[in-house]
Design a protein around this motif. Structure first.
Motif: not given
Length: 131
Positions: A91-96, A1-16
């Motif tokens: 985190v999201v940028l590092e995984h990208w 599975v490629p590097p990713h963080s569902s937690v960080s992606e959801r946190a970004i959307l929630a904060a937005a």
């Protein structure tokens, strides 16, 4: 599975949604298609949850992202606190960056087997990863 963080992606959307501001990201920075679609809709209509769901519905994407329930859960989910949004963006940028590097290395590796020279391979890796 490629590097990713569902937690960080959801946190970004929630904060937005909660802070009504979008961090400087692009949709391709997100690993999960649903998160990229939600972020893209936010770019178009802003961070109001009602406007966001209407935009996703208009695009025919609301159910592809998990429906209005999933969008609402982004801000109602107490299981994972949002925390430092800047840290989640990093985190999201590092995984990208890692996914991008993996893709470039895969292509260059194949080309090395086909006879590409080492100097040209290094040039391509540096060029792709710099831009």
């Amino acid at each position: 599975v490629p590097p990713h963080s569902s937690v960080s992606e959801r946190a970004i959307l929630a904060a937005a949604l909660l802070e009504e501001r979008l961090p400087a990201l692009r949709t391709d920075h997100f690993y999960f298609d649903a998160h990229a679609r939600i972020y893209d809709a936010m770019l178009a209509v802003g961070c109001d949850i009602v406007d966001l769901c209407h935009e996703l519905r208009r695009r025919g994407e609301l159910y592809r992202v998990g429906g209005s329930v999933y969008v609402a859960k982004l801000i109602l989910d107490d299981d994972e606190p949002i925390g430092d949004i800047d840290a989640h963006v990093e985190v999201v940028l590092e995984h990208w960056r890692n996914r991008r590097l993996i893709k470039v290395l895969h292509v260059v590796t194949s080309e090395l087997y086909g006879g590409l020279g080492a100097d040209e391979a290094w040039r391509r890796v540096r060029e792709e990863c710099a831009g």
